[in-house]
Design a protein around this motif. Structure first.
Motif, PDB file in Angstrom:
ATOM      1  N   LEU A  46       0.837  -1.193   0.000  1.00 32.58           N
ATOM      2  CA  LEU A  46       0.000   0.000   0.000  1.00 32.58           C
ATOM      3  C   LEU A  46       0.875   1.248   0.000  1.00 32.58           C
ATOM      4  O   LEU A  46       1.882   1.304   0.704  1.00 32.58           O
ATOM      5  CB  LEU A  46      -0.901   0.015   1.233  1.00 32.58           C
ATOM      6  CG  LEU A  46      -1.817  -1.194   1.407  1.00 32.58           C
ATOM      7  CD1 LEU A  46      -2.549  -1.111   2.743  1.00 32.58           C
ATOM      8  CD2 LEU A  46      -2.808  -1.288   0.270  1.00 32.58           C
ATOM      9  N   ILE A  47       0.473   2.235  -0.777  1.00 33.00           N
ATOM     10  CA  ILE A  47       1.115   3.550  -0.785  1.00 33.00           C
ATOM     11  C   ILE A  47       0.023   4.555  -0.432  1.00 33.00           C
ATOM     12  O   ILE A  47      -0.915   4.746  -1.201  1.00 33.00           O
ATOM     13  CB  ILE A  47       1.711   3.896  -2.172  1.00 33.00           C
ATOM     14  CG1 ILE A  47       2.652   2.795  -2.660  1.00 33.00           C
ATOM     15  CG2 ILE A  47       2.386   5.267  -2.139  1.00 33.00           C
ATOM     16  CD1 ILE A  47       3.893   2.625  -1.843  1.00 33.00           C
ATOM     17  N   ILE A  48       0.131   5.169   0.752  1.00 32.60           N
ATOM     18  CA  ILE A  48      -0.886   6.085   1.238  1.00 32.60           C
ATOM     19  C   ILE A  48      -0.247   7.458   1.471  1.00 32.60           C
ATOM     20  O   ILE A  48       0.576   7.608   2.380  1.00 32.60           O
ATOM     21  CB  ILE A  48      -1.525   5.583   2.556  1.00 32.60           C
ATOM     22  CG1 ILE A  48      -1.919   4.111   2.478  1.00 32.60           C
ATOM     23  CG2 ILE A  48      -2.694   6.484   2.962  1.00 32.60           C
ATOM     24  CD1 ILE A  48      -3.056   3.793   1.544  1.00 32.60           C
ATOM     25  N   PRO A  49      -0.629   8.473   0.686  1.00 32.47           N
ATOM     26  CA  PRO A  49      -0.090   9.829   0.908  1.00 32.47           C
ATOM     27  C   PRO A  49      -0.586  10.404   2.235  1.00 32.47           C
ATOM     28  O   PRO A  49      -1.648  10.016   2.731  1.00 32.47           O
ATOM     29  CB  PRO A  49      -0.654  10.632  -0.266  1.00 32.47           C
ATOM     30  CG  PRO A  49      -1.086   9.622  -1.274  1.00 32.47           C
ATOM     31  CD  PRO A  49      -1.461   8.397  -0.499  1.00 32.47           C
ATOM     32  N   PRO A  50       0.147  11.362   2.818  1.00 34.57           N
ATOM     33  CA  PRO A  50      -0.240  11.944   4.108  1.00 34.57           C
ATOM     34  C   PRO A  50      -1.633  12.567   4.110  1.00 34.57           C
ATOM     35  O   PRO A  50      -2.321  12.536   5.122  1.00 34.57           O
ATOM     36  CB  PRO A  50       0.827  13.009   4.355  1.00 34.57           C
ATOM     37  CG  PRO A  50       1.966  12.652   3.481  1.00 34.57           C
ATOM     38  CD  PRO A  50       1.410  11.892   2.331  1.00 34.57           C
ATOM     39  N   ASN A  58       0.938   3.114   5.218  1.00 34.02           N
ATOM     40  CA  ASN A  58       1.848   3.456   4.132  1.00 34.02           C
ATOM     41  C   ASN A  58       3.057   2.518   4.130  1.00 34.02           C
ATOM     42  O   ASN A  58       3.648   2.246   5.168  1.00 34.02           O
ATOM     43  CB  ASN A  58       2.320   4.897   4.259  1.00 34.02           C
ATOM     44  CG  ASN A  58       3.132   5.334   3.060  1.00 34.02           C
ATOM     45  OD1 ASN A  58       2.781   5.051   1.918  1.00 34.02           O
ATOM     46  ND2 ASN A  58       4.229   6.011   3.309  1.00 34.02           N
ATOM     47  N   GLU A  59       3.379   1.995   2.948  1.00 29.84           N
ATOM     48  CA  GLU A  59       4.511   1.076   2.733  1.00 29.84           C
ATOM     49  C   GLU A  59       4.322  -0.284   3.408  1.00 29.84           C
ATOM     50  O   GLU A  59       5.277  -1.046   3.515  1.00 29.84           O
ATOM     51  CB  GLU A  59       5.835   1.701   3.191  1.00 29.84           C
ATOM     52  CG  GLU A  59       6.230   2.939   2.416  1.00 29.84           C
ATOM     53  CD  GLU A  59       6.667   2.647   0.992  1.00 29.84           C
ATOM     54  OE1 GLU A  59       7.054   1.511   0.682  1.00 29.84           O
ATOM     55  OE2 GLU A  59       6.620   3.578   0.174  1.00 29.84           O
ATOM     56  N   GLN A  60       3.115  -0.612   3.847  1.00 27.01           N
ATOM     57  CA  GLN A  60       2.854  -1.919   4.445  1.00 27.01           C
ATOM     58  C   GLN A  60       2.573  -2.946   3.347  1.00 27.01           C
ATOM     59  O   GLN A  60       1.902  -2.647   2.363  1.00 27.01           O
ATOM     60  CB  GLN A  60       1.656  -1.854   5.393  1.00 27.01           C
ATOM     61  CG  GLN A  60       1.901  -1.022   6.625  1.00 27.01           C
ATOM     62  CD  GLN A  60       2.942  -1.645   7.528  1.00 27.01           C
ATOM     63  OE1 GLN A  60       2.917  -2.837   7.801  1.00 27.01           O
ATOM     64  NE2 GLN A  60       3.879  -0.825   7.980  1.00 27.01           N
ATOM     65  N   SER A  61       3.070  -4.151   3.538  1.00 23.47           N
ATOM     66  CA  SER A  61       2.808  -5.259   2.615  1.00 23.47           C
ATOM     67  C   SER A  61       1.937  -6.289   3.323  1.00 23.47           C
ATOM     68  O   SER A  61       2.069  -6.494   4.527  1.00 23.47           O
ATOM     69  CB  SER A  61       4.109  -5.922   2.178  1.00 23.47           C
ATOM     70  OG  SER A  61       4.884  -5.015   1.432  1.00 23.47           O
ATOM     71  N   ALA A  62       1.057  -6.924   2.546  1.00 25.76           N
ATOM     72  CA  ALA A  62       0.174  -7.947   3.120  1.00 25.76           C
ATOM     73  C   ALA A  62      -0.300  -8.861   2.003  1.00 25.76           C
ATOM     74  O   ALA A  62      -0.228  -8.517   0.819  1.00 25.76           O
ATOM     75  CB  ALA A  62      -1.020  -7.296   3.806  1.00 25.76           C
ATOM     76  N   TYR A  63      -0.809 -10.021   2.407  1.00 23.46           N
ATOM     77  CA  TYR A  63      -1.320 -10.990   1.437  1.00 23.46           C
ATOM     78  C   TYR A  63      -2.826 -10.824   1.252  1.00 23.46           C
ATOM     79  O   TYR A  63      -3.552 -10.540   2.212  1.00 23.46           O
ATOM     80  CB  TYR A  63      -1.020 -12.419   1.897  1.00 23.46           C
ATOM     81  CG  TYR A  63       0.435 -12.773   1.756  1.00 23.46           C
ATOM     82  CD1 TYR A  63       0.953 -13.161   0.526  1.00 23.46           C
ATOM     83  CD2 TYR A  63       1.287 -12.695   2.841  1.00 23.46           C
ATOM     84  CE1 TYR A  63       2.289 -13.472   0.387  1.00 23.46           C
ATOM     85  CE2 TYR A  63       2.632 -13.005   2.718  1.00 23.46           C
ATOM     86  CZ  TYR A  63       3.128 -13.390   1.480  1.00 23.46           C
ATOM     87  OH  TYR A  63       4.460 -13.686   1.343  1.00 23.46           O
ATOM     88  N   VAL A  64      -3.285 -11.032   0.026  1.00 24.65           N
ATOM     89  CA  VAL A  64      -4.714 -11.026  -0.281  1.00 24.65           C
ATOM     90  C   VAL A  64      -5.299 -12.331   0.242  1.00 24.65           C
ATOM     91  O   VAL A  64      -4.823 -13.413  -0.119  1.00 24.65           O
ATOM     92  CB  VAL A  64      -4.949 -10.910  -1.808  1.00 24.65           C
ATOM     93  CG1 VAL A  64      -6.422 -11.055  -2.146  1.00 24.65           C
ATOM     94  CG2 VAL A  64      -4.390  -9.597  -2.340  1.00 24.65           C
ATOM     95  N   ILE A  65      -6.330 -12.232   1.102  1.00 27.83           N
ATOM     96  CA  ILE A  65      -6.944 -13.444   1.652  1.00 27.83           C
ATOM     97  C   ILE A  65      -8.357 -13.671   1.125  1.00 27.83           C
ATOM     98  O   ILE A  65      -8.909 -14.756   1.293  1.00 27.83           O
ATOM     99  CB  ILE A  65      -6.934 -13.441   3.190  1.00 27.83           C
ATOM    100  CG1 ILE A  65      -7.646 -12.221   3.747  1.00 27.83           C
ATOM    101  CG2 ILE A  65      -5.511 -13.528   3.717  1.00 27.83           C
ATOM    102  CD1 ILE A  65      -7.847 -12.256   5.260  1.00 27.83           C
TER     103      ILE A  65
END
Length: 129
Positions: A46-50, A58-65
């Motif tokens: 995920l890329i989330i602007p302020p 922001n910059e978190q990685s995760a798996y699609v479940i």
């Protein structure tokens, strides 16, 4: 003669998508503006602007479940303590991106040989050219 045409992002799958909403909780539901081509088990970032809140994601990685709709994915990412997501107009848009590339995606015994089988998240060239 050989030419080196520029990379056209629309010819690679999976693609990057603009986030329109985020539902927070023990799992995180991401809604996008258009249909996605992700699969269950795929690693995304995920890329989330302020300006959009939810900066903890922001910059978190995760798996699609799970994929409840063509514009939604549920991620194995606990966002219950995250600040709310804000939808707004900004020069930078919130995005969800696949993690991986063709160089690390082959799942065969011969390394990077062409096999049509790739790990979730690897990019495949789907260019009509």
């Amino acid at each position: 003669p050989y030419s080196n045409p520029p990379i056209q992002p629309q010819f690679y799958k999976p693609s990057r998508f603009v986030i329109s909403a985020i539902s927070l909780g023990p799992t995180t539901t991401i809604t996008t503006t258009v249909n996605m081509n992700y699969v269950i088990g795929q690693l995304v970032r995920l890329i989330i602007p302020p300006t959009n809140g939810s900066r903890e994601l922001n910059e978190q990685s995760a798996y699609v479940i799970a994929i409840p709709l063509s514009t939604q994915v549920i991620l194995a990412l606990d966002s219950s303590q995250v600040t709310p997501f804000i939808t707004g107009i900004a020069s930078n848009v919130p995005q969800i991106l696949a993690v991986g590339d063709i160089n690390t995606g082959a799942i065969n015994n011969d390394g990077r040989d062409f096999t049509f089988k790739h790990i979730p998240g690897s990019f495949l060239n789907i260019s009509p050219l």
